[in-house]
Design a protein around this motif. Structure first.
Motif, PDB file in Angstrom:
ATOM      1  N   CYS A   1       0.826  -1.212   0.000  1.00  0.00           N
ATOM      2  CA  CYS A   1       0.000   0.000   0.000  1.00  0.00           C
ATOM      3  C   CYS A   1       0.859   1.261   0.000  1.00  0.00           C
ATOM      4  N   PRO A   2       0.874   2.022  -1.099  1.00  0.00           N
ATOM      5  CA  PRO A   2       1.689   3.243  -1.133  1.00  0.00           C
ATOM      6  C   PRO A   2       1.207   4.296  -0.143  1.00  0.00           C
TER       7      PRO A   2
ATOM      8  N   LYS B   1      -0.742   6.911   9.828  1.00  0.00           N
ATOM      9  CA  LYS B   1      -1.985   7.096  10.568  1.00  0.00           C
ATOM     10  C   LYS B   1      -3.141   6.367   9.882  1.00  0.00           C
ATOM     11  N   PHE B   2      -2.944   6.058   8.607  1.00  0.00           N
ATOM     12  CA  PHE B   2      -3.939   5.333   7.824  1.00  0.00           C
ATOM     13  C   PHE B   2      -4.194   3.962   8.456  1.00  0.00           C
ATOM     14  N   LEU B   3      -5.472   3.635   8.666  1.00  0.00           N
ATOM     15  CA  LEU B   3      -5.827   2.334   9.239  1.00  0.00           C
ATOM     16  C   LEU B   3      -5.296   1.191   8.386  1.00  0.00           C
ATOM     17  N   GLY B   4      -5.364   1.350   7.087  1.00  0.00           N
ATOM     18  CA  GLY B   4      -4.778   0.370   6.181  1.00  0.00           C
ATOM     19  C   GLY B   4      -5.754  -0.678   5.677  1.00  0.00           C
TER      20      GLY B   4
ATOM     21  N   ASN C   1      -8.551   7.732   3.231  1.00  0.00           N
ATOM     22  CA  ASN C   1      -7.123   7.880   2.947  1.00  0.00           C
ATOM     23  C   ASN C   1      -6.694   7.011   1.775  1.00  0.00           C
ATOM     24  N   CYS C   2      -7.513   6.028   1.417  1.00  0.00           N
ATOM     25  CA  CYS C   2      -7.165   5.096   0.334  1.00  0.00           C
ATOM     26  C   CYS C   2      -7.206   5.806  -1.014  1.00  0.00           C
ATOM     27  N   THR C   3      -6.179   5.595  -1.837  1.00  0.00           N
ATOM     28  CA  THR C   3      -6.115   6.205  -3.163  1.00  0.00           C
ATOM     29  C   THR C   3      -6.465   5.215  -4.273  1.00  0.00           C
TER      30      THR C   3
END
Length: 248
Positions: A161-162, A169-172, A206-208
């Motif tokens: 994940c870039p 801080k991104f949950l992911g 936050n996901c792109t």
């Protein structure tokens, strides 16, 4: 007897007690067609350098411990075979986007600390006495979340994940998929608490939408799909709150 060949394995080493920076070390490893990359690392440790450090446990793509970068691709060492890199050879490195503790072992503290924040357990909508029996579920209800329950916490999706690499801080992707597994479960009523995090800026927004997380997942969990479903739910919830008389 199976044919034995030799392949060059490059390993990114990091031993903070010996060197300040990581360095690459090459090994010529004999292998047969049924040998995995994990077995190649074990051969190096047993025959060339006992100080080589890496994680492993089940050797059957169940525990998720042996995740590494193989030629730049997040992979399970036990599920990847050396024959597929012959004769060119390959490089093994620690998972991307995590601090390296030693050689191929990374510090997973960030992932582990985030895990309880998604409350990964069933919170029954209606509690009932044990004497009343189990909480029943139809096959079509199970189908809505079953694939997301296959996650083995290998963290390959985080290495892919870039956005996580830029902003931790991104949950992911992995934890979003795990949270969705419980939110989509017909027996669970804990989604309001999870949604506060999932639908926040630390969560799915936050996901792109690169989608590489789903490509590298060894269990076909499809975390990108979980993210997209929650983006849709979040957007619909926002519009519902904006409409006069909508839910709050």
């Amino acid at each position: 007897m199976p044919e034995t060949r030799t392949i060059v394995v490059e390993v990114l080493r990091y031993q903070p007690d010996k060197a300040e920076a990581p360095y690459v070390e090459k090994f010529e490893v004999p292998f047969t067609d049924d040998m995995s990359v994990l077995q190649g690392l074990q051969y190096i440790k047993d025959h060339f350098d006992g100080s080589l450090t890496f994680r492993w446990s089940c050797r059957m793509a169940i525990c998720g411990s042996c995740g590494v970068m193989i030629d730049g691709v997040p992979s399970l060492g036990c599920k990847t075979f050396m024959r597929d890199y012959y004769p060119k050879g390959f490089r093994v490195e620690a998972l991307a986007h995590f601090p390296i503790e030693r050689d191929l072992v990374v510090d997973a503290t960030d992932f582990i600390d985030k895990l309880p924040r998604i409350e990964p357990w069933i919170q029954p909508q209606l509690k009932k006495p044990l004497a009343e029996g189990e909480y029943l579920q139809m096959p079509e209800q199970l189908e809505k979340f079953e694939s997301f329950s296959h996650c083995i916490n290998c963290m390959l999706c985080y290495a892919a994940c870039p956005q996580y690499g830029l902003n931790q801080k991104f949950l992911g992707p992995g934890l979003t998929a795990l949270a969705h597994r419980y939110n989509a479960d017909s027996r669970d009523g804990g989604h309001p608490g999870r949604d506060e995090l999932i639908h926040s800026t630390e969560g799915v927004w936050n996901c792109t939408a690169v989608g590489y997380c789903s490509e590298v997942c060894p269990k076909h969990v499809d975390p990108a799909n979980a993210v997209n479903q929650n983006k849709t739910a979040s957007a619909l919830g926002w519009f519902a709150r904006m409409i006069p008389g909508g839910r709050r």
